[in-house]
Design a protein around this motif. Sequence first.
Motif, PDB file in Angstrom:
ATOM      1  N   UNK A  54       2.828   0.298 -23.357  1.00 24.22           N
ATOM      2  CA  UNK A  54       2.245   1.053 -22.250  1.00 24.22           C
ATOM      3  C   UNK A  54       1.983   0.073 -21.127  1.00 24.22           C
ATOM      4  N   UNK A  55       2.373   0.410 -19.919  1.00 23.18           N
ATOM      5  CA  UNK A  55       2.281  -0.530 -18.807  1.00 23.18           C
ATOM      6  C   UNK A  55       1.318  -0.044 -17.730  1.00 23.18           C
ATOM      7  N   UNK A  56       1.295   1.233 -17.514  1.00 24.24           N
ATOM      8  CA  UNK A  56       0.383   1.744 -16.501  1.00 24.24           C
ATOM      9  C   UNK A  56       0.156   3.229 -16.774  1.00 24.24           C
ATOM     10  N   UNK A  57       0.041   3.520 -18.053  1.00 23.85           N
ATOM     11  CA  UNK A  57      -0.092   4.918 -18.457  1.00 23.85           C
ATOM     12  C   UNK A  57      -1.483   5.427 -18.110  1.00 23.85           C
ATOM     13  N   UNK A  58      -1.547   6.506 -17.366  1.00 18.35           N
ATOM     14  CA  UNK A  58      -2.783   7.279 -17.190  1.00 18.35           C
ATOM     15  C   UNK A  58      -2.328   8.710 -17.367  1.00 18.35           C
ATOM     16  N   UNK A  71       0.363  18.678 -16.965  1.00 21.60           N
ATOM     17  CA  UNK A  71       0.516  17.331 -17.517  1.00 21.60           C
ATOM     18  C   UNK A  71       0.844  16.352 -16.401  1.00 21.60           C
ATOM     19  N   UNK A  72       0.369  15.128 -16.562  1.00 22.95           N
ATOM     20  CA  UNK A  72       0.665  14.079 -15.573  1.00 22.95           C
ATOM     21  C   UNK A  72       0.607  12.734 -16.264  1.00 22.95           C
ATOM     22  N   UNK A  73       1.464  11.820 -15.849  1.00 25.31           N
ATOM     23  CA  UNK A  73       1.403  10.445 -16.352  1.00 25.31           C
ATOM     24  C   UNK A  73       1.718   9.488 -15.204  1.00 25.31           C
ATOM     25  N   UNK A  74       0.781   8.600 -14.923  1.00 21.96           N
ATOM     26  CA  UNK A  74       0.937   7.677 -13.802  1.00 21.96           C
ATOM     27  C   UNK A  74       2.181   6.782 -13.945  1.00 21.96           C
ATOM     28  N   UNK A  75       2.656   6.556 -15.163  1.00 26.08           N
ATOM     29  CA  UNK A  75       3.884   5.753 -15.312  1.00 26.08           C
ATOM     30  C   UNK A  75       5.081   6.446 -14.669  1.00 26.08           C
TER      31      UNK A  75
END
Lengths: 372, 372, 372, 372
Positions: A256-260, A272-276
Motif C-alpha cells: 500500500x503506497x497511498x491508500x485511503x 467507494x473511493x481510493x486515493x491510490x
Amino acid sequence: MAGLGVGLIGTGYMGKCHALAWNSVASVFGDVERPRLVALAEIDADLAARKAAELGFATSTGNWRDLIADPAVDIISVTTPNAFHAEMAIAALEAGKHVWCEKPMAPLLADAERMQAAAKRSRKLAAMGYNYIQNPMIRHIKALIAEGAIGTVNHVRVEMDEDFMADPNALFYWKSEAASGYGALDDFAVHPLSLLFMLFGHVDAVIADMVKPYSERPLAGGGSRGVENHDVASVLMRLQGGVSAVLMANRSAWGRKGRIALQIFGSEGSILFDQERMNEFELYQNKDGKAEQGFRRVLAAPEHAPYNRFIPAPGHGLGFNDLKIIECRELISAIKGEKAHLIGFDDGLRIERSVHAMARSFAERRWVSVET
Amino acid sequence: MAGLGVGLIGTGYMGKCHALAWNSVASVFGDVERPRLVALAEIDADLAARKAAELGFATSTGNWRDLIADPAVDIISVTTPNAFHAEMAIAALEAGKHVWCEKPMAPLLADAERMQAAAKRSRKLAAMGYNYIQNPMIRHIKALIAEGAIGTVNHVRVEMDEDFMADPNALFYWKSEAASGYGALDDFAVHPLSLLFMLFGHVDAVIADMVKPYSERPLAGGGSRGVENHDVASVLMRLQGGVSAVLMANRSAWGRKGRIALQIFGSEGSILFDQERMNEFELYQNKDGKAEQGFRRVLAAPEHAPYNRFIPAPGHGLGFNDLKIIECRELISAIKGEKAHLIGFDDGLRIERSVHAMARSFAERRWVSVET
Amino acid sequence: MAGLGVGLIGTGYMGKCHALAWNSVASVFGDVERPRLVALAEIDADLAARKAAELGFATSTGNWRDLIADPAVDIISVTTPNAFHAEMAIAALEAGKHVWCEKPMAPLLADAERMQAAAKRSRKLAAMGYNYIQNPMIRHIKALIAEGAIGTVNHVRVEMDEDFMADPNALFYWKSEAASGYGALDDFAVHPLSLLFMLFGHVDAVIADMVKPYSERPLAGGGSRGVENHDVASVLMRLQGGVSAVLMANRSAWGRKGRIALQIFGSEGSILFDQERMNEFELYQNKDGKAEQGFRRVLAAPEHAPYNRFIPAPGHGLGFNDLKIIECRELISAIKGEKAHLIGFDDGLRIERSVHAMARSFAERRWVSVET
Amino acid sequence: MAGLGVGLIGTGYMGKCHALAWNSVASVFGDVERPRLVALAEIDADLAARKAAELGFATSTGNWRDLIADPAVDIISVTTPNAFHAEMAIAALEAGKHVWCEKPMAPLLADAERMQAAAKRSRKLAAMGYNYIQNPMIRHIKALIAEGAIGTVNHVRVEMDEDFMADPNALFYWKSEAASGYGALDDFAVHPLSLLFMLFGHVDAVIADMVKPYSERPLAGGGSRGVENHDVASVLMRLQGGVSAVLMANRSAWGRKGRIALQIFGSEGSILFDQERMNEFELYQNKDGKAEQGFRRVLAAPEHAPYNRFIPAPGHGLGFNDLKIIECRELISAIKGEKAHLIGFDDGLRIERSVHAMARSFAERRWVSVET
C-alpha cells in the motif's frame, strides 16, 4: 488589492508542496491576485537561500521569526516537523498573520488547544493542511450524499495504509519513538478523520486496538531498540448522528503506497473511493435496473469542480500536488471572507481530540467518548 | 467398496448444492467410488418425490427420520433451516451415520455443544459445510503463508458483505427476528471466521459494535414492525498467536453481492482476496525489485490443486458450486481416514463460541475472551 | 545565465498547459534557471491582456509577430489551432527562436515538411508537444524493455479512445469537416504513435480501416450536414525491426475519456498501461514462480524518475499537467545541448508521414509503406 | 419420454467437460429427463473402460463405430482432435444420431462443407461446442443490444489471448505444424468469431496480418525446427450490416490465460466483457447523469438466466464447466424442436469460411470477402 504576501517556514515534502501551490494558484484559477512569494525560512541561512532560489521566493532567512516580523508577509505556511507547529503558528497569529499549518496541529493536546485559542483571539485565518478533502472526487461525493444519491448513510469504513514502516530490517528512527506520537493513529489516521469530518461530521465515541508488527528494530551501530508506538491501529467509531464507522490505519502495510479507501453504505446505494486511484470513484444506486445494477466507475471530469480549472477534458487526471493548489485557492476565498471548503483550527482540534480518545480507549480497553 | 450411500435432507439453496456435488464428485475427481444417491427428504412427500426426480435420488420421503433408519444410507446431508440442524445431526450420528451439516451449527450455543458431544461419541465424520475454505485460491494462500511467502503475518482484515437486507422498503421477514439470531454476525460472519480459522487459527478475544440500518420494516398488511437484530457488525479481534484482526459484516451493503474480502499483511509481503472474483488473488512480495514491486494478480490455474481436476488450462474459472464438489471430495477422504481440509464439529463449535462472544461484547460494551 | 525568455501564442487547453509548465518548472526541478514569462499573444489585444494577467506573463499583444520580433524572447510556445502551426513555427525559427509546438505539426504534409526544413536550417530547438511520452511510467516501461525485462518484444496493441464525438445528437462542428483532417487518425492517433516511436521506433508499413459512426450530424438551424471524416480508425502495422502492431483510435467511444492503452508482448513477459490510470502500469514476467505468476500493478514511485521531483513518497500520483512540466524540463536540457527525451521535428515529420500513409491505405484498400 | 442416450467419443479436456455436462444437466435444470450415459469410446479398450468408470458411462469400447451402431445411443459427443471430427460426425449423422461436435468443424474447409451437407441431409441436430456463447453475461449483453441499451452498435473489438505458446524454450510440438492449421486463427480465433456471430451476425470482409513470435523451436533430441504457422493474428473486419470490427488473437501472450475481451461501442453507450472475469460485464450508458457517468460493473445474478438454475443468490459465480451444462440444456431444447441458443453446422461452416478468408487475405495481402 495586490496579492497576498507569503512566508514559508520549512521546505521538506510539504514545504515544497506549499511553494508549488502558492506559485501556481493564480495561473490555474485565473480569478485571484498573484501571491507574492516574499520570504522563506529554513534551519540555516544557506539552505534557506538555496531553497528560496529554487522555489522562487524573493528573500530568505535562517530565523523563522524574521517572517513573523516582516510587514510584507500576510500569511505564513507552517510546514516544519509537528513539534514546532504550536510555537510558530501562535507567534504568527499573534503578529496578525494568517496561518496555513500542516497537519496534525501538535503532538500534545495542550499545544493544539493553545493554537486553537490563539486563532480564536486573532480573528485571522487559521487553516489546516488537510489536502485530501480538496480532491474533486471527495467534494463530489459530499455533494452526492447531500443530495440523497445513496439515501441515508448508515455505515462507513475507511482505511489508510502505506508501507514506509513495513520493513522489519529498516533501522530504528524517530517515528518509532513514543515522543513522536502514538504511531499510525496520529501519524496519518488524521487524514481519514478529516475525510469523515467533511462528509459526516465529528466523531462521538471510539474504541481502538493497536499492535506493533515488530517489537524491536535494529540500530545502526548494531543491536536493536524496542519500538515505542504502534504501526497498526483499528478503531470502531460512532459518528455524529449515529452512523457507525470503522477506521483502520497501517503504516506497515506492504504494497500500500497511498491508500485511503472509503466505503460508504446508504439506504439507496453505496460509494467507494481510493486515493491510490484519486481520479475516480464508484457509485452504486439501487434505482438502476435490477439486471444492470453495478458499481459505476466515474472518472474525474470538468463537471467535478474545480477539476475544470486545471483541464477542460474529462479523464485526464489531477495529481497529488494539484490538491494543494485547490486548498490554496480555498484559503484565499476564506481570507476574503467567502465560504470555503477548509478545516480550521476549531475543527482541527476536534479531530485531534478524537485521536487522543482513541489512544485512551486502547490503554483502558474500553469505549471512550470524544470531548466536545 | 461400493460408493457411499447418500441421504439428503432439504432441497433449498444448499440442498441443491449438496445434490449437485454428490452427483459430480466421482466424475470430476475420477478417483473415488461413485456415491449412490439413495434417499431425499423434504417437508412433504410430494415435494420430496418431485425433488428426488429432479436431483437424481432413488427414493424420497416426507419424513426425514426415514433416512436415519435406512441402512443403505451411509451419510446424511443436513441442509434444512438452522433451527433443525441439532436434532437431525444428532439423530443421524446416533444412528451411526456420517453427517455433513450446513453452517452454522445452531442458533443456540447449547445445541451446538450437544452436536459436538454427539459427534465425539459417535466416532463418525461430522463436518460443517464451510465451502469457501475449499476455494483453491484460499488453499494456495494457506500454503503461501505456511511457506513464508509474506513473512510473519501481523494483521488481517476481512469483510463479508451482501445486499439482500439493503432495501428499507422490503417487507419484514424472519431474518429480522431475534429468534433467527444476531443478524449479520451469525447469518454470515461465520464464513469469514471459517477462513480466519483455516489460515490463522482460532479467535482469542473480541469487541464488537453492531447497528441497525433500519429500525423498522414494513409489514405486508400495512404498518411496520421493529427490527430485532443487527444487519451490520464490526469486530476488533485478537487471534491465536497475537495477530490482530478486524472483521466486518454487512448484509445491507448495496452493491455487494458475495464479497468476502481478505487483506493479509506480513513482514515480507501482503495477500489480497475477494470471493466476488473467486478465481484470483493478489500477492505483493518485498523481494521484488524496488521499481517493479506491485500486487500481482494471480489467476486460478492447474498449479492450484484441485483446480486441475476440473479444468486442465489456467484462467478458465471455477464456480461457486464447484467449491461444494471439492468439499464433498474432502469428506470422502476424511471418511476413509485420510487427512482432509475440513471443519469438523469441534472447530465448528469454537467458531460459534466466538460469535456468541462477539454478541456479548456488544451487549456489555467491553472486550470478551472466547471460551476454549 | 538568466532563465529563458518565453513567448506564448495561444491560451486554450494547451496554451494554459504550457503556461503552467513554464511557471512551475524551476520550482519543481530546482536545478534550472527560472524562465521569464515575457510575452503572450492572443487573437486580440484585450483577450491577450487578460490572459497575460491570469497566466503571469509580463506583456501581451494581439499580434503574434510581436513575439517573434521581441529580443527578450528566446523560445516560442505554439499552441494555436493546427492550421497555424507552420506559419508561426517557421517564422519563429527563422527569427532565431527555439520552438515548442503542439502536436500535430500541420494538417498538410507539405507544411510539416517545410517546418522540418526550417528547423534543420535554424539549428534551434524545434520540439513537439507529445506530453504522454513524458509519463514516468512510460519512461520506466522504455527502460524495462531496453534491459530485457520482458525479453524480445514481438507484438503490440495500442488503443486511443475518447467520447467527445460520441453523441449523435451533438451539432455538426469543424472537427467533422474534411479540412480539419482525417478524423480520429490525425486528431489523436498521433499520440499513440508518439508512444510507439519512443518505445519501438518508427512505423514501416500500414493498412487502415476507417468508419463513420454517424453519416450526418444536425445543424444548429435545423436540417443536417454530412460528416466528412472518420471518427473510428483501426490499423494493422509493422514497426521497425518487424514487430507487428495494431493501432485503434475511436473518438466516439462512449465511456472512454482519456484511454491510451498499451499491451506489449515479449518473449519473457508482458507490459500493460492505460493513460486513464496514468500512475500505474502492469508487468508480467515468466521468471516468477509458476503458481504465483500474474500481472503486477506497479504504482508510480520516486524510483520512477522524475516522479521524485514532484513527490518524495510513492503512490501519491502525478496529474496530466505534470507531464507538461516534465516536457518543459526536457526542453531546457535540449537547449543546453544535453540529451533529452523529446520528439523533434524530424521524428515528428516521420509520425505524420505514417498518418498520411494510413489514410492512403484506407483509400486504396491496400498495405502502404511509410516513406522514410 | 426417457432421457437421451449419450455416446461420448474422446475423454480429453473437452471430453470430460461433455461428460460432466451430461451428468449434471438434469439436476441443475430440473426440467429435463435425465440423460442416460450409455457408452464411451476411446483410442483403446482399456483406457475406455477406465474412463467410463470415472465418468459414469455404462459401457465402453475401443472402437468409436460401436457407438454409432448402438441403438441405445441417441446423440454422440465428438470431442476428438479436430482432424477426426468430419469422419465421426458424418458417420453419426448418417446413422441417425444427433451430433454435438467440438469446435472447429475441421482443419480443411472441404471437410467442414461435407459435415454441413451431412447435417442438412440427416435432419438431426448438429451443433457445435461453442460454449462461450452460453455465458449468461453474453446472453444478457445480446439482450441489452437487442433492446437498444447502447443504441446502434458501430464498432467492435475482440481479443482472444492465452500464453500456452509463449515460451520460446518449449519444445516444438504439433501445434506449430502447418498440418494443424494456421495457428492462432483457427486454433482459437473461432471462439471470438462465435461471439461476434451471436451478437452481430456474420463476417463480410477481412484483412489479416499474422506473425511468428519465434521462427524456430527446439527439438527434444537437440537442434531446432522451423515453426510453420502463426501464433499471432490481427484482423480488420466488416460485419453484416456494416459494423467495423477488429479481431486480435495471440496464443503467445504471456500472462493472458483465458482472455476473450469484447469492447462494443454504440451510439448511446458501450459494453465491455472479459472471459477471464466471466461473471461480470461493464455497461456505460450516456443517459446516466453527466457527473455520474461511468462503466457499471454488473455481477452475474439470478436476473441473468439461466444463472438462477445454478445459484439463487447474485455474485456467487459460475465456472467454465457450467457453460457446457447450459449448452447441453440448449441442445436438449433444440432436439425437442424448441428455439435454442446454439451454433449449428450451417453457421459453423460460415465461421470457418471467415477463418479461411482471413488466411487468404494474409497470403495475398489484400481485403477478402467471405463466401456466403
